[in-house]
Structures are given as structure tokens and as C-alpha cells.
Enzyme design. Sequence first.
Site, PDB file in Angstrom:
ATOM      1  N   PRO A  29      12.967   4.112 -34.060  1.00 42.46           N
ATOM      2  CG  PRO A  29      12.868   3.817 -36.265  1.00 42.46           C
ATOM      3  CD  PRO A  29      13.029   4.942 -35.292  1.00 42.46           C
TER       4      PRO A  29
ATOM      5  CG  ASP B 203       7.591   2.626 -23.326  1.00 39.95           C
ATOM      6  OD1 ASP B 203       7.618   2.599 -22.020  1.00 39.95           O
ATOM      7  OD2 ASP B 203       7.324   3.571 -24.087  1.00 39.95           O
TER       8      ASP B 203
ATOM      9  CE  LYS C  66       3.319   3.322 -21.599  1.00 35.97           C
ATOM     10  NZ  LYS C  66       1.936   3.700 -21.512  1.00 35.97           N
TER      11      LYS C  66
ATOM     12  N   GLY D 161      10.399   5.413 -30.946  1.00 37.78           N
ATOM     13  CA  GLY D 161      10.190   6.357 -31.674  1.00 37.78           C
ATOM     14  C   GLY D 161      10.162   7.599 -31.323  1.00 37.78           C
ATOM     15  CG  ASP D 162       8.647  12.258 -31.290  1.00 36.97           C
ATOM     16  OD1 ASP D 162       9.309  12.957 -32.182  1.00 36.97           O
ATOM     17  OD2 ASP D 162       7.948  12.497 -30.472  1.00 36.97           O
TER      18      ASP D 162
ATOM     19  CG  MET E 106      -0.492   0.807 -30.996  1.00 35.09           C
ATOM     20  SD  MET E 106      -0.883   1.875 -29.704  1.00 35.09           S
ATOM     21  CE  MET E 106      -1.003   3.476 -30.579  1.00 35.09           C
TER      22      MET E 106
ATOM     23  CB  ALA F 265       9.822   0.545 -39.334  1.00 40.48           C
TER      24      ALA F 265
HETATM   25  N1  SAH Z   1       5.996   6.598 -30.055  1.00 41.12           N
HETATM   26  C1  SAH Z   1       6.146   5.676 -31.055  1.00 41.12           C
HETATM   27  C2  SAH Z   1       4.831   4.883 -31.198  1.00 41.12           C
HETATM   28  C3  SAH Z   1       4.443   4.069 -30.127  1.00 41.12           C
HETATM   29  S1  SAH Z   1       2.953   3.229 -30.196  1.00 41.12           S
HETATM   30  C4  SAH Z   1       6.741   6.118 -32.336  1.00 41.12           C
HETATM   31  O1  SAH Z   1       6.744   7.400 -32.204  1.00 41.12           O
HETATM   32  O2  SAH Z   1       6.838   5.407 -33.043  1.00 41.12           O
HETATM   33  C5  SAH Z   1       3.324   1.597 -30.671  1.00 41.12           C
HETATM   34  C6  SAH Z   1       3.166   1.455 -32.357  1.00 41.12           C
HETATM   35  O3  SAH Z   1       4.149   2.191 -32.847  1.00 41.12           O
HETATM   36  C7  SAH Z   1       3.133   0.097 -32.414  1.00 41.12           C
HETATM   37  O4  SAH Z   1       1.941  -0.780 -32.264  1.00 41.12           O
HETATM   38  C8  SAH Z   1       3.420   0.315 -34.023  1.00 41.12           C
HETATM   39  O5  SAH Z   1       2.278   0.438 -34.643  1.00 41.12           O
HETATM   40  C9  SAH Z   1       4.249   1.411 -34.148  1.00 41.12           C
HETATM   41  N2  SAH Z   1       5.795   0.922 -33.954  1.00 41.12           N
HETATM   42  C10 SAH Z   1       6.673   1.373 -32.983  1.00 41.12           C
HETATM   43  N3  SAH Z   1       8.003   0.892 -33.569  1.00 41.12           N
HETATM   44  C11 SAH Z   1       7.695   0.326 -34.578  1.00 41.12           C
HETATM   45  C12 SAH Z   1       8.429  -0.372 -35.773  1.00 41.12           C
HETATM   46  N4  SAH Z   1      10.135  -0.452 -35.324  1.00 41.12           N
HETATM   47  N5  SAH Z   1       8.038  -0.667 -36.878  1.00 41.12           N
HETATM   48  C13 SAH Z   1       6.852  -0.581 -37.266  1.00 41.12           C
HETATM   49  N6  SAH Z   1       5.967   0.079 -36.111  1.00 41.12           N
HETATM   50  C14 SAH Z   1       6.246   0.416 -35.037  1.00 41.12           C
END
Ligand code: SAH
Length: 470
Positions: free
Chosen positions: A226, A249, A271, A303-304, A384, A413
Site C-alpha cells: 500500500p 502504476d 494507471k 497492493g496485491d 475505488m 493507508a
Molecule cells: N491492487 C491494489 C488495488 C488497486 S485498485 C491493492 O491490492 O491494494 C486501486 C484502489 O486501491 C484505490 O482506488 C484505493 O481504493 C485502493 N488503494 C490502493 N492503495 C491504497 C492506499 N495506500 N490506501 C488506501 N487505499 C488504497
Amino acid sequence: MKHFPIFVAVEGRRITLSGGGAAALAKLRLLLKTEAHLTVFSDDPAPEIVAWAEAGKLQLIRRRAQAGDALCAVLAYGANEDAAEDARFAALARADGALVNIVDNLEDSQFITPAIVDRDPVTVAIGTEGAAPVLARAIKADLEDRLPTGLGRLARIGKAFRKHADRLPMGRKRRDFWSAFYFNDGPQAIDTGGDQGAEDALHALLDRHLTARPAAGRVAFVGAGPGDPELLTLKARKALDGADVVIHDRLVSPEVLELVRREADLISVGKEGFGPSVSQDEINALMVDHAANGAHVVRLKSGDPTVFGRLDEEMDACEAAGIAFTIVPGITAASAAVANVGQSMTRRGRNSDMRLLTGHDVAGFADHDWQALARPGTVAAIYMAKRGARFLQGRLMMHGAAGETPVTIVENASRADERILSTTLSDLAADLADAKLTGPAVLLYGLAPRAALAALPDTIFRTDIKEAAL
Ligand code: SAH
């Protein structure tokens, strides 16, 4: 960065120093490790300085410095432990064109001398811009322990061998050769066979690498987590270290990108979730083309990579092109968010499942099983959702969800600017609009921050929890 670290060529060039006491001695001990010509000006030099001069290690001039004394010097050190004399020396040395450092006077110095870990020719310089010398010393001590004393010898032997290694094509093949030497074959060989052993190992290793079959390119889909770089997996760190090309991204944090190997090509595809950006086809083509050319491609996703990352389309593209790939999972935004509000994703007697939803997809606001979501005790992490909050709120309440169902919004986060806002389903859209979020945010539907969190100092959890809601 107020000071930019560089390594100055001093071999055969002049460094002047004014002073003859303890400060001068400390600096000279360091400067004597260089191959510069040292000239010391002092009318009262310490016995050590006199001895060094007698041994031919430096030139001692027994008077105060004068205009012209620093001509042709690259560096000049004011080490008189006397502010007025240092200022006088600094002015004349500057006029002579030398870069000036006054010991223990950051303000009037044009450069600072870092703490140094010396494994010549490997030199590590540590600077804190004068802010925390204690920290610099601690880092130095740590590195002194960690870097084997044989490292310098290995590097020197390696340097002499560079011409031979140039027979390997530049890029990954050559890099693999050198890392095998420094981290594997070299240390072993020098332990058992000394310098000669290390040289023999180089020849044997080069033969092996010259005859090896060319390595195929590949793709690793890597979870960047994150944002907090400490939440990267060790596998992700390794992948970033070994990448030739990193396609990332927009949501991947700058702190994580810092860890990418310097020589790697860094390509941003902008993205964010399903937002506008480089088209998916272009991303697939970039990835496949680089890998087809033999590169190790890291497709770095926030994230993942398996969560709302259009991973399947990218895997399909690799498969269609016959390119091998692996997936390195990461910590998804919901995991970091839940952890930082002090809650558990599932809990006995409350929820035995946890959904990851998207508020928005390629087709617009996403539809879900609203009836199931509206049931008391349901917990979901909604990604999102910034734009779709009003829609979500409407659908859920229409299907019978209670207005007072807790919702926690976690923006950024795990990052330094993380914000946690606690609200309820009925206030969600209004509170979200008021909060004017600028970073990525995940909504934790059905979860309020753990009450005890509010009592902790901000500095620990960086929270901005709305007290009324607690
Ligand atoms: N693959 C990512 C998600 C990608 S979609 C994952 O596993 O986290 C993008 C969305 O992820 C954003 O619109 C938001 O809702 C969330 N997101 C990604 N990073 C974030 C962060 N640091 N804090 C809060 N939401 C986050």
C-alpha cells in the site's frame, strides 16, 4: 537534499589544511588515506604532524597561510579551532579557487566531510547534513561490522579483470557474472586460496558464463503493497533488485520506487484502478516486448497484484507470447487499512466472510449483491469508492442496511499522510465530500476504528478520527 554527495578526484592533486592542533590531526588522519598531496600551514604543529612531514607524508609549512597558498588546491580545510583564523583562511582559500571546509562550522563550509567506511576501492560515505552526527556514527559502525574486510581486495582484483569480463555482452549477462563473483565465488575463493584463488575463480567463472545459454526474459507481477516500503515482501525486494525494466502504476509510492535498481528502466503507466491512462493493450505490449528481448520485467502493481489489478489480462498477454511469468503477492490496501484501524477482518460471531468490492469498474458504478451486503454484521472493503460513495450508500440503504452501520475511510493507508475518518452509512457521502480526499482511499464497511486507537497519540497512528463517531 542540501548537500549532494560526490567523490572528488584527488590523486596527485593538492589539499591544503590550516591548523596544527587536535582538529587538524583528526582531519589529517583521514586525508592521509588519500593519494592527494597534502600541505599543512601551522606555526605550532602537533608532534604527529612534524613526524608525518619528516616521513614525507605531507608538506609542513611553519607559518600562517597567506594569499596564494591554496592556488591549485582542490580542497582546503580550516582546522585552526579559532573562528577568526578559520574565517581568514577560508576567505583566502576561496579566492584561490579551492572548495573550503571549516571544521565544525557547517554554515561557512562549501562542502562537508562524510563519515567514511573504507574498503578501498569500495568507499561508503555517510552524511546527515550536520543534523545527526550520532546517527552517522551508528550507521558507520553497523556497516563496518557488515562489510567484510576482504571486500576491498575482491573489488581490486575484480577491477583488474574488467577488460576480460567485457567479452560478455553488456547488461544482464555481465551483471550476473559480477554478482556471482562478489557474492558467491569470490568470497569463497579468497578465503581458501587468497588473491590468487580469487583470480583463478574469475577465469573459471568467466568461462562458465561465456558458454552458458542465453537467459530468457520473463515477467514478475509484483505487489508493491500500500505504500510503506517496509510492507514489501522480501521477494518483492529481490525482484526490484534484479529488474531490468520496471513498469509501475501511479499508485506505487515513491519510497518503493526508490528501491528499484538504479540501472533499471522505470516506466510509469499511470494507471490508478480503472482510471484513464496508458491503455491496457499498450501496457501488455510494453511488458511482452521487453521480456521478448531478454529483459527481466517487473510489472509492479500497488497492493496485491491479484486484487483489482487486471492481472488476468496481463497474464493472458504473456501466455499468448510464450513468456514465463510469476506472481509475487503483496499486502492489499484493505489489509493495511484494517490493521491501522486496529480491527480484524473477520471475527467470531460477527462476520465469517469479508468481501473486497470495487465501487467503480470499467462499466461505471459496480453492481453487487446489495441484499447480502445490507445484512447486519457484514464487513466489506470497498476499493475505488470515492466517486461511487453516494451510489453505494443509496443502494445499501434501499436494501435495508441501517443508517448507523459504521464505515471507516482510510486514505493513504500505511503512508506518512495516512488519514482515518470514521463515519456511518447515512453520513458517508456528505463526510466523504467534506474530507476532500486527494489520495487513494479504501472504505471499510461495517467496521469502526477500535476505540482504544483514539486514545493513542497521533504520532503513532497518524489518525484524524472524528471524535463524535467514536
Ligand atoms: N491492487 C491494489 C488495488 C488497486 S485498485 C491493492 O491490492 O491494494 C486501486 C484502489 O486501491 C484505490 O482506488 C484505493 O481504493 C485502493 N488503494 C490502493 N492503495 C491504497 C492506499 N495506500 N490506501 C488506501 N487505499 C488504497
